[in-house]
Design a protein around this motif. Structure first.
Motif, short mmCIF file in Angstrom:
data_model
loop_
_atom_site.label_atom_id
_atom_site.label_comp_id
_atom_site.label_asym_id
_atom_site.label_seq_id
_atom_site.Cartn_x
_atom_site.Cartn_y
_atom_site.Cartn_z
N LYS A 354 48.20 17.21 39.50
CA LYS A 354 47.89 18.47 38.83
C LYS A 354 48.08 19.63 39.81
O LYS A 354 47.69 19.53 40.98
N LYS A 355 48.65 20.69 39.29
CA LYS A 355 48.82 21.92 40.07
C LYS A 355 48.36 23.10 39.24
O LYS A 355 48.54 23.11 38.01
N TYR A 356 47.80 24.09 39.92
CA TYR A 356 47.29 25.27 39.22
C TYR A 356 47.57 26.50 40.08
O TYR A 356 47.46 26.46 41.31
N ALA A 357 47.94 27.60 39.41
CA ALA A 357 48.13 28.88 40.08
C ALA A 357 47.68 29.99 39.15
O ALA A 357 48.01 29.99 37.95
N GLY A 358 46.91 30.92 39.67
CA GLY A 358 46.43 32.04 38.88
C GLY A 358 46.39 33.31 39.71
O GLY A 358 46.08 33.28 40.91
N ILE A 359 46.76 34.43 39.11
CA ILE A 359 46.71 35.72 39.78
C ILE A 359 46.05 36.72 38.84
O ILE A 359 45.97 36.51 37.62
N GLY A 360 45.57 37.82 39.40
CA GLY A 360 44.98 38.82 38.54
C GLY A 360 44.40 39.99 39.29
O GLY A 360 44.46 40.08 40.53
N LEU A 361 43.85 40.92 38.53
CA LEU A 361 43.19 42.11 39.05
C LEU A 361 41.79 42.17 38.48
O LEU A 361 41.55 41.82 37.33
N LYS A 362 40.85 42.63 39.29
CA LYS A 362 39.51 42.91 38.80
C LYS A 362 39.05 44.23 39.39
O LYS A 362 39.40 44.59 40.52
N GLY A 363 38.31 44.97 38.61
CA GLY A 363 37.88 46.27 39.09
C GLY A 363 36.88 46.90 38.14
O GLY A 363 36.31 46.24 37.26
N ASN A 364 36.68 48.20 38.31
CA ASN A 364 35.72 48.90 37.48
C ASN A 364 36.15 50.35 37.29
O ASN A 364 36.87 50.91 38.12
N PHE A 365 35.73 50.95 36.18
CA PHE A 365 35.96 52.35 35.90
C PHE A 365 34.87 52.81 34.94
O PHE A 365 34.10 52.01 34.40
N LYS A 366 34.80 54.12 34.70
CA LYS A 366 33.78 54.67 33.81
C LYS A 366 34.44 55.48 32.70
O LYS A 366 35.43 56.15 32.90
N ILE A 367 33.87 55.36 31.51
CA ILE A 367 34.21 56.22 30.38
C ILE A 367 32.92 56.93 30.00
O ILE A 367 32.03 56.35 29.38
N GLY A 368 32.81 58.17 30.39
CA GLY A 368 31.55 58.89 30.22
C GLY A 368 30.49 58.24 31.08
O GLY A 368 30.64 58.10 32.30
#
Length: 706
Positions: A354-368
């Motif tokens: 079995k092989k697995y690969a994952g990428i991504g972005l995580k973060g935060n922002f405000k709306i009001g």
């Protein structure tokens, strides 16, 4: 081959020991944590009592405070794993302190269920990476903690080839602490079985940014079950680095097992009208020359890089190789009320990568005034599978009886290189946004997860599936001690591959993909130093059932399974010296919309209405701990209601004592499992097979801090 592997493993143990002594000699004075004027040595993120952690690992979302987590969640700590794991079921003994978790079968395989739905090692995660463990009894010397999420959490866990609808288990490997680790363990595991273990950890570099933790183990000898012999050698190395802008973790693991006469499960033909009394659990009901010999390789990589104050990127990857090159096994089928059985053995080696690969972005922002914590990710799974029965070796339709000693002559060891069976590929994407308002008291989680999967089986039509499924949850923290939550998720996963080692005539067949829906509401609250969680759940999924056809067992997709119920779990302490963990679960699991109207509304095979568990640690003084464990499982029925399985209660008792030997700190641990020596049948929800409970087993170990 085995002798060379064993020699290699022992050489590794010796080499690691040498490294450990060097690291210990160079270790600096151990640091401590200051909490409200009190000096505390050890983990600072554990709940009162130390059996569970205050933070939980929630898939691709990351680690968060359990009082802000909209799922039923429990993170079992290293202390609980060391105290309540056992030689028969391994780490499952600790995981089942969560009342939603049941140990379904011990010995050879790590089978358990969450809320009445099956899960094995293949369904678990390691450091957030799916599919990194084998289906066999998992060693636990390298495990720091395990997070059990029950209920609607599939949308935040990333794509997996082996989905478990009832919940998930994520195992975190041990990392070097600022305190440093250096210990040797010598243990007696019951019967004529012994263990030697090593645990070395060290941090170094500027601000201790680098860490290395090495765990190694050697187990050998006949267990408390007459005729069963287990030999295991493993080594796990965890490397990590963390600074203000990034963190990286790399786990490398190798586990070799030669398991002879491992206990299995019993099936029951139509000729059985009344379930026989459970036979002696310290006997073996298959040939003692049956065996499973296999290697497991595990590699996981996690990296997170801070891009700016509000955005980070992450990469997760994993590799798992499972090679069962030595396999001769089978399970008895009881054919009448007197306990007579037939048994056949097969040479059915298998291997998978079995092989697995994952990428991504995580973060935060405000709306009001509303904060948004988001995760966007994409991942891919690959699995290559080799599986084939040896046509040149046969041992069929031999007989025995569960109430007498059985012996069969050894027909000789067989070898076979399995042919290629199938390849599976899955690509997925995930979007999760958690909105926070009113000083973060109100949190709403919204998500979508999609996947596309394809299985290419030799000589069979390709199997494909794709789906986009929602997940959403809400939680509100009424005050510091009370939080309420609710959630919903849907999933459409790969079809089930029928197990080849559990007596199914259609073993190796691919069943159709199954849809599932989950709903849950709950409240989490603190009463003094005790954390409580009460939840109500409703799970529906397309049903897989054991079908007895012409006296033979098949696994079929038929209708829908509905699992409803509630549970109460707790952990903490009720007084200064009493640490507790446990709970109770009620489960109403029924079959619906089946092809046979007589089965509609019937209780699912092996599903018990009530189950409860309690683990207790009492500290009469700073150096002494007394341990107690209680397990209860209500009665159930199998073979679609034809046979009644009685309830059972078991107790475990033990003690731990810290002392010194020539100025070397030593911890002595003594445990007696199944104190009353009760023989009982153990059922598994969704199956008509039964296993025997573990026999009375006494273990003793000494851990030296070197």
């Amino acid at each position: 081959m085995f002798k060379s592997k064993k020699s290699l493993a022992m050489a590794i143990l010796c080499a690691v020991a040498s490294v450990g002594f060097v690291m210990t000699a160079n270790a600096e004075e151990r640091p401590s944590y200051e909490l409200d004027g009190i000096t505390v040595r050890g983990d600072k993120d554990v709940l009162p009592g130390g059996l569970a952690k205050s933070n939980a690992s929630i898939g691709i979302v990351g680690t968060g405070d359990i009082m802000e987590t909209p799922y039923t969640v429990m993170t079992v700590s290293e202390k609980a794993i060391k105290t309540f794991s056992n030689p028969y079921t391994g780490v499952m003994g600790a995981l089942s302190l969560d009342p939603s978790v049941r140990q379904d079968r011990g010995g050879t395989y790590t089978d358990l269920s969450i809320r009445g739905l099956y899960l094995s090692g293949h369904n678990m995660y390691v450091n957030g990476i799916p599919g990194m463990l084998c289906q066999s009894n998992i060693s636990y010397n390298w495990i720091d903690s395990a997070t059990i999420i029950s209920g609607p959490n599939l949308g935040v866990n990333g794509s997996t080839l082996n989905e478990s609808v009832g919940g998930s288990v994520n195992i975190e490997s041990k990392k070097a602490s600022d305190l440093g680790e250096a210990s040797v363990t010598l243990g007696y595991r019951g019967g004529f079985s012994f263990e030697q273990g090593l645990d070395i950890g060290r941090r170094f570099g500027k601000n201790n940014e680098y860490g290395i933790r090495i765990n190694a183990q050697n187990v050998n000898g006949e267990t408390a079950i007459e005729g069963e012999d287990l030999e295991r050698q493993n080594i796990f190395i965890n490397l990590d680095r963390e600074d203000d802008n990034s963190k990286t973790n790399l786990l490398l693991g190798y586990d070799h097992v030669n398991h002879k006469g491992g206990p299995g499960a019993f099936s029951f033909s139509d000729g059985v009208t009344k379930l026989p009394d459970a036979p002696a659990s310290d006997k073996l009901y298959k040939p003692d020359w049956s065996y499973n010999e296999y290697d497991n390789w595990v590699v996981t990589l996690n990296h997170e890089q801070k891009l700016n104050e509000n955005l980070s990127a992450f990469v997760n990857a994993g590799y798992h190789r499972e090679d069962w090159y030595g396999y001769i096994d089978g399970n008895p089928t009881i054919i009448n009320d007197a306990g007579d059985f037939k048994i056949s053995m097969t040479n059915y080696p298998l291997a998978l990568t079995k092989k697995y690969a994952g990428i991504g972005l995580k973060g935060n922002f405000k709306i009001g005034e509303v904060k948004n914590d988001f995760v966007i990710g994409a991942d891919k799974n690959w699995m290559n599978y080799w599986l084939e029965n040896n046509p040149n070796w046969s041992w069929k339709d031999h007989t025995g009886n569960i109430h007498v000693n059985n012996k069969w002559p050894n027909p000789g060891i067989a070898t076979w290189n399995p042919g290629h069976a199938n390849d599976t590929y899955m690509t997925g994407w995930h979007i999760v946004d958690t909105l926070k308002a009113f000083d973060d008291k109100l949190q709403i989680t919204l998500g979508l997860h999609g996947h596309k999967a394809k299985r290419i089986a030799d000589g069979k039509p390709d199997q494909e599936s794709d789906a986009i499924c929602p997940t959403y949850a809400v939680n509100y923290r009424i005050n510091e001690d009370v939080m309420v939550y609710a959630g919903h998720t849907e999933s459409f996963g790969m079809g089930t591959m029928v197990a080849t080692n559990k007596g199914y005539e259609n073993g190796g067949e691919m069943l159709d993909p199954a849809k599932s829906k989950q709903n849950e509401i709950g409240v989490r609250f603190k009463t003094g130093s005790l954390l409580n969680n009460i939840s109500f759940f409703d799970i529906s999924k397309e049903n897989t059932i054991d079908s007895i056809e012409g006296g033979k067992k098949y696994l079929r997709v038929d209708g829908e399974q509905s699992n409803k119920g509630f549970e109460w779990s707790f952990t903490g302490n009720v007084a200064k010296k009493w640490d507790l963990m446990g709970g109770v679960m009620y489960l109403d699991a029924t079959q619906e919309k089946t092809s046979d109207p007589k089965l509609d509304g019937k209780v699912v095979n092996g599903a018990s209405e009530w189950s409860s568990t309690l683990g207790v640690v009492y500290h009469p003084d700073d150096n002494t701990s007394l341990v107690g464990r209680f397990n209860y499982l209500d009665g159930s029925t199998i073979n679609n209601g034809a046979l009644e399985v009685p309830s059972y209660v078991t107790f475990d008792l033990g003690a731990s004592y810290k002392t010194k030997l020539n100025n070397t700190p030593v911890t002595l641990d003594l445990m007696c499992y199944n104190v009353a020596g009760k023989d009982y049948w153990n059922s598994r929800a969704g199956s008509s097979s039964l296993s025997l409970g573990a026999p009375r087993t006494i273990t003793l170990s000494a851990t030296f801090d070197i």
